[in-house]
Design a protein around this motif. Structure first.
Motif, mmCIF file in Angstrom:
data_model
loop_
_atom_site.group_PDB
_atom_site.id
_atom_site.type_symbol
_atom_site.label_atom_id
_atom_site.label_comp_id
_atom_site.label_asym_id
_atom_site.label_seq_id
_atom_site.Cartn_x
_atom_site.Cartn_y
_atom_site.Cartn_z
ATOM 1 N N ASP A 44 36.454 39.390 54.678
ATOM 2 C CA ASP A 44 35.789 39.438 55.977
ATOM 3 C C ASP A 44 36.349 40.611 56.757
ATOM 4 N N ARG A 45 35.597 41.074 57.732
ATOM 5 C CA ARG A 45 36.059 42.153 58.616
ATOM 6 C C ARG A 45 36.571 41.521 59.908
ATOM 7 N N VAL A 46 37.750 41.951 60.315
ATOM 8 C CA VAL A 46 38.336 41.558 61.597
ATOM 9 C C VAL A 46 38.736 42.864 62.274
ATOM 10 N N GLY A 47 37.919 43.323 63.213
ATOM 11 C CA GLY A 47 38.137 44.636 63.811
ATOM 12 C C GLY A 47 37.987 45.703 62.739
ATOM 13 N N GLU A 48 38.997 46.552 62.580
ATOM 14 C CA GLU A 48 38.966 47.606 61.559
ATOM 15 C C GLU A 48 39.552 47.149 60.224
ATOM 16 N N TRP A 49 40.023 45.916 60.174
ATOM 17 C CA TRP A 49 40.694 45.403 58.978
ATOM 18 C C TRP A 49 39.745 44.620 58.079
ATOM 19 N N LEU A 50 39.997 44.689 56.771
ATOM 20 C CA LEU A 50 39.413 43.738 55.827
ATOM 21 C C LEU A 50 40.475 42.673 55.640
ATOM 22 N N VAL A 51 40.067 41.407 55.672
ATOM 23 C CA VAL A 51 41.015 40.305 55.579
ATOM 24 C C VAL A 51 40.535 39.325 54.522
ATOM 25 N N PHE A 52 41.448 38.916 53.635
ATOM 26 C CA PHE A 52 41.144 37.845 52.703
ATOM 27 C C PHE A 52 42.430 37.101 52.375
ATOM 28 N N VAL A 53 42.274 35.917 51.823
ATOM 29 C CA VAL A 53 43.407 35.059 51.499
ATOM 30 C C VAL A 53 43.366 34.764 50.011
ATOM 31 N N THR A 54 44.506 34.856 49.363
ATOM 32 C CA THR A 54 44.609 34.504 47.953
ATOM 33 C C THR A 54 45.802 33.576 47.768
ATOM 34 N N GLY A 55 45.682 32.637 46.864
ATOM 35 C CA GLY A 55 46.774 31.711 46.599
ATOM 36 C C GLY A 55 47.918 32.407 45.882
ATOM 37 N N MET A 115 35.835 28.276 46.926
ATOM 38 C CA MET A 115 36.782 29.082 46.184
ATOM 39 C C MET A 115 36.076 29.710 44.993
ATOM 40 N N HIS A 116 36.548 30.892 44.618
ATOM 41 C CA HIS A 116 36.015 31.476 43.396
ATOM 42 C C HIS A 116 37.119 32.247 42.696
ATOM 43 N N THR A 117 37.052 32.260 41.373
ATOM 44 C CA THR A 117 38.065 32.944 40.579
ATOM 45 C C THR A 117 37.831 34.439 40.640
ATOM 46 N N HIS A 118 38.876 35.201 40.812
ATOM 47 C CA HIS A 118 38.762 36.644 40.919
ATOM 48 C C HIS A 118 39.670 37.265 39.866
ATOM 49 N N ALA A 119 39.108 37.557 38.699
ATOM 50 C CA ALA A 119 39.868 38.026 37.551
ATOM 51 C C ALA A 119 40.677 39.304 37.773
ATOM 52 N N PRO A 120 40.190 40.319 38.513
ATOM 53 C CA PRO A 120 40.968 41.556 38.625
ATOM 54 C C PRO A 120 42.344 41.392 39.273
ATOM 55 N N LEU A 121 42.541 40.356 40.064
ATOM 56 C CA LEU A 121 43.850 40.131 40.674
ATOM 57 C C LEU A 121 44.494 38.911 40.025
ATOM 58 N N ARG A 122 45.577 39.141 39.302
ATOM 59 C CA ARG A 122 46.252 37.985 38.706
ATOM 60 C C ARG A 122 46.997 37.257 39.795
ATOM 61 N N ARG A 123 47.285 36.028 39.581
ATOM 62 C CA ARG A 123 47.989 35.226 40.581
ATOM 63 C C ARG A 123 49.468 35.580 40.545
ATOM 64 N N CYS A 124 50.023 35.948 41.662
ATOM 65 C CA CYS A 124 51.430 36.322 41.795
ATOM 66 C C CYS A 124 52.172 35.206 42.513
ATOM 67 N N THR A 128 51.566 28.745 41.898
ATOM 68 C CA THR A 128 52.285 27.474 41.885
ATOM 69 C C THR A 128 52.135 26.841 40.506
ATOM 70 N N GLY A 129 51.785 27.694 39.525
ATOM 71 C CA GLY A 129 51.566 27.196 38.178
ATOM 72 C C GLY A 129 50.134 26.767 37.932
ATOM 73 N N LEU A 130 49.243 26.951 38.909
ATOM 74 C CA LEU A 130 47.838 26.592 38.762
ATOM 75 C C LEU A 130 47.032 27.827 38.413
ATOM 76 N N SER A 131 45.755 27.662 38.131
ATOM 77 C CA SER A 131 44.905 28.798 37.769
ATOM 78 C C SER A 131 44.660 29.711 38.963
ATOM 79 N N SER A 132 44.246 30.949 38.694
ATOM 80 C CA SER A 132 44.027 31.964 39.727
ATOM 81 C C SER A 132 42.826 31.621 40.591
ATOM 82 N N THR A 133 43.021 31.672 41.911
ATOM 83 C CA THR A 133 41.948 31.365 42.851
ATOM 84 C C THR A 133 41.991 32.334 44.003
ATOM 85 N N LEU A 134 40.850 32.823 44.412
ATOM 86 C CA LEU A 134 40.745 33.675 45.596
ATOM 87 C C LEU A 134 39.933 32.897 46.616
ATOM 88 N N LEU A 135 40.455 32.771 47.821
ATOM 89 C CA LEU A 135 39.747 32.077 48.884
ATOM 90 C C LEU A 135 39.018 33.108 49.718
#
Length: 96
Positions: A68-79, A1-10, A82-89
């Motif tokens: 990651d690339r899946v076919g023509e799509w870029l795919v990523f997961v973000t938490g 996991m790594h923190t990704h500051a430009p996207l706040r956790r929603c 839940t009241g925790l710090s921002s994390t991008l998976l």
């Protein structure tokens, strides 16, 4: 996991979508953006699929988001908040 500051956790996909749209538009035209939600190990996550108008811009965004690339799509997961710090998976979700 790594923190990704430009996207706040929603807390909901509906909050994340416009923020992600604005962030990605820095890299050019966003042709399509889909956000799905899931629960993984008790954590709420948003699975984000996007396509950019330019391949070069898509590569740049891919590196910035850790997507990651899946076919023509870029795919990523973000938490979702839940009241925790921002994390991008990194990468596409794993199927267990």
């Amino acid at each position: 996991m790594h923190t990704h500051a430009p996207l706040r956790r929603c807390s909901e996909a509906a909050e994340l979508r416009p923020e992600l749209q604005a962030y990605c538009s820095q890299f050019g035209t966003v042709e399509r953006l889909d956000v799905l939600t899931a629960a993984h190990h008790g954590e709420r996550e948003a699975i984000c699929f996007l396509r950019m108008g330019s391949e070069a811009r898509q590569q740049q965004l891919m590196q910035n988001l850790g997507a990651d690339r899946v076919g023509e799509w870029l795919v990523f997961v973000t938490g979702l908040d839940t009241g925790l710090s921002s994390t991008l998976l990194h990468g596409a979700p794993r199927v267990s």
